[in-house]
Design a protein around this motif. Structure first.
Motif, mmCIF file in Angstrom:
data_model
loop_
_atom_site.group_PDB
_atom_site.id
_atom_site.type_symbol
_atom_site.label_atom_id
_atom_site.label_comp_id
_atom_site.label_asym_id
_atom_site.label_seq_id
_atom_site.Cartn_x
_atom_site.Cartn_y
_atom_site.Cartn_z
ATOM 1 N N LYS A 100 36.562 49.186 45.909
ATOM 2 C CA LYS A 100 36.006 48.137 45.066
ATOM 3 C C LYS A 100 34.733 48.663 44.419
ATOM 4 O O LYS A 100 33.914 49.295 45.083
ATOM 5 C CB LYS A 100 35.716 46.889 45.900
ATOM 6 C CG LYS A 100 36.968 46.371 46.608
ATOM 7 C CD LYS A 100 36.684 45.132 47.436
ATOM 8 C CE LYS A 100 37.974 44.651 48.134
ATOM 9 N NZ LYS A 100 37.742 43.430 48.931
ATOM 10 N N VAL A 137 38.891 46.871 41.174
ATOM 11 C CA VAL A 137 39.430 47.396 42.426
ATOM 12 C C VAL A 137 40.429 48.498 42.096
ATOM 13 O O VAL A 137 41.342 48.291 41.286
ATOM 14 C CB VAL A 137 40.117 46.301 43.264
ATOM 15 C CG1 VAL A 137 40.710 46.902 44.542
ATOM 16 C CG2 VAL A 137 39.139 45.198 43.590
ATOM 17 N N CYS A 183 39.079 39.230 44.858
ATOM 18 C CA CYS A 183 38.163 40.292 45.257
ATOM 19 C C CYS A 183 36.801 40.175 44.593
ATOM 20 O O CYS A 183 35.872 40.851 44.986
ATOM 21 C CB CYS A 183 38.753 41.663 44.909
ATOM 22 S SG CYS A 183 40.224 42.047 45.877
#
Length: 522
Positions: free
Chosen positions: A449, A505, A519
């Motif tokens: 990430k 990501v 995310c």
């Protein structure tokens, strides 16, 4: 008499620096590759010998060796003695294996004090090898010791010269059958040979006439050479006495040094025991974590205890380590994570960042990205690794072989994912450690990430061209990167990580960054 070989010009002094990644990767089986690289580089760069670095295969094992000649000085002349140094994978826990490698026209002296009939060198330096004391036991010191000992007593001789001398002795008339004048002269020649008088040859004009009478000025006039022989024998005896005096002085010095060496040995054993009992050794690397709540407290303490007028309002990680982390952890000799979590705290997020990046911005980016920040446990290198340990002890803790088997890799493997925190101060991929972390994340199939706003992409000095603040770390990291992926692939991943929008990501195996909605909470 022994063979004289001229030193040949060699580029071996540059060979270590020019070794490619494949060569370095082949040396990854050594237990202490950092020590190996330091000792070999120090010896080759000294330019004192004509030793060349080689990799030799023994079955399935490849070992590093140094072969060539070392110069010695004997009776006013320089000679070059061929030797071979073989380094086992346990080097420097065990001393090197060293041997003389005579050429086809050389022989090894019988009953040599330091070399046996097979050429194996057995010297005090090897018998007293101290693995933990690099100043006392290293390759350059070993070679210097060999050169000194061989200058006193060369281990090899010229086979052709020895055979010629044997033939000359066999052709001599037995002394008992000689005339008195011939006997005197034969004994003089014998004494001259024994004294090794280089250049004092018996000239043809010294041969007596056939009738046995002396020509004028005659044998008695020429027999003044006997006085020269006596003087040379006296000089030789004086040299032997001086050598004996030096040996006695060296022995006395060794006797005085023995108690100090014993004390140093006991101290080393105590330090080893302390090292083994340290919580850093009894806690696995994936337990060296700190939670977000503890990062908030750390950020607050740093603001209160570090004077802004000295460090600026937003110091970088290096400054925080020097001004806060090291003073806090010195007394307990542990990392900051173990200081505040003595029993360890299991990590779930591996943080990749640059030490030149702003410290407070690093904490802010993590806090802003993760909704569960306060309970999430992060593995952050400058908090997880001990910053107060000497570099040699820290390397022993963090590296037990190749980088892929290091404590860093162990922690990354056990974490759920890797988060890359970019900053506006510098491109973190100018730091080779961050490049290696990205390569290991790909090898371990961890999602990556990317958060924070970084500087623009640079044309050079990033990715596989990145460097380390400690140059000795570079070969091992480059070898680790080369093992898990190609240079072109890792440079492509680095470029994507630098250019990707915050919150992206990188899914393992995908060709592009993806942005799953769950995310990113910014």
């Amino acid at each position: 008499v022994f063979a004289q070989h001229r030193l040949q010009p060699t580029a071996s002094g540059l060979s270590w620096a020019m070794m490619d990644h494949r060569m370095l990767a082949r040396l990854s089986d050594y237990d202490d590759r950092r020590r190996l690289q330091q000792d070999v580089s120090e010896l080759i760069s000294s330019r004192r010998t004509a030793l060349k670095l080689q990799v030799e295969r023994f079955g399935d094992v490849e070992l590093c060796s140094l072969s060539g000649t070392v110069p010695i000085h004997y009776r006013g002349n320089q000679y070059n003695i061929p030797i071979r140094i073989l380094l086992d994978t346990t080097y420097a826990a065990k001393p090197p294996r060293v041997s003389v490698t005579p050429t086809k026209d050389m022989g090894i002296h019988d009953r040599h004090p330091t070399v046996d009939g097979r050429g194996v060198i057995r010297m005090a330096y090897l018998q007293q090898w101290r693995p933990l004391d690099r100043q006392a036991s290293n390759l350059l010191g070993l070679v210097s010791f060999i050169m000194t000992e061989f200058s006193r007593s060369p281990p090899v001789y010229d086979l052709a010269a020895a055979a010629r001398l044997d033939r000359e002795r066999a052709e001599q008339v037995p002394v008992a059958l000689m005339q008195p004048e011939q006997r005197d002269r034969s004994q003089l020649v014998s004494r001259m040979e024994q004294a090794n008088l280089a250049g004092m040859d018996i000239e043809d004009d010294l041969v007596l006439p056939a009738d046995g009478t002396e020509d004028e000025p005659g044998w008695l006039a020429r027999s003044c050479s006997e006085e020269a022989v006596r003087q040379e024998e006296a000089r030789r005896i004086a040299q032997q006495q001086e050598a004996l005096r030096r040996d006695e002085a060296r022995h006395a010095a060794q006797q005085q040094e023995a108690p100090r060496e014993e004390e140093a040995r006991r101290e080393a054993q105590q330090q080893q025991a302390i090292f083994e009992r340290n919580p850093m050794n009894t806690t696995s690397a994936d337990q060296w974590g700190v939670c977000g709540r503890q990062l908030n407290a750390l950020s607050k303490d740093v603001k209160e205890e570090i004077r802004a007028e000295r460090t600026g309002p937003n110091p970088n990680v290096i400054t925080v380590v020097k001004e806060y982390i090291i003073p806090k952890c010195t007394a307990d000799s542990v990392s900051y994570s173990i200081l505040i979590n003595p029993n360890g705290l299991k990590c779930d997020t591996f943080v990749s960042h640059a030490w030149l990046g702003p410290f407070f911005a690093l904490i802010d980016e993590l806090r802003g990205y993760y909704e569960d920040f306060e309970t999430r446990v992060f593995w952050i290198d400058f908090l997880a690794a001990p910053q107060t340990w000497p570099s040699q002890e820290a390397d022993r803790l963090m590296f037990t072989g190749a980088v892929v088997h290091s404590r860093f890799a162990t922690a990354l493997l056990q974490c759920d994912h890797v988060v890359v925190v970019r900053n506006t101060n510098c491109n973190l991929y100018t730091r080779l450690w961050c490049v290696a972390e990205l390569a290991l994340a790909r090898e371990f199939k961890k999602s990556v990430k990317v958060i924070g706003i970084g500087p623009p992409m640079h044309e050079s000095g990033i990715g596989t061209r990145a460097q380390c603040s400690v140059p000795a770390d570079e070969p091992g990291l480059q070898a680790a990167i080369s093992k898990v992926t190609s240079d072109a692939h890792i440079d492509e991943l680095v470029e994507k990580a630098v250019k990707a929008p915050a919150g992206s990501v990188l899914a393992v195996g995908a060709t592009d960054f993806q942005v799953p909605s769950e995310c990113c909470v910014q």
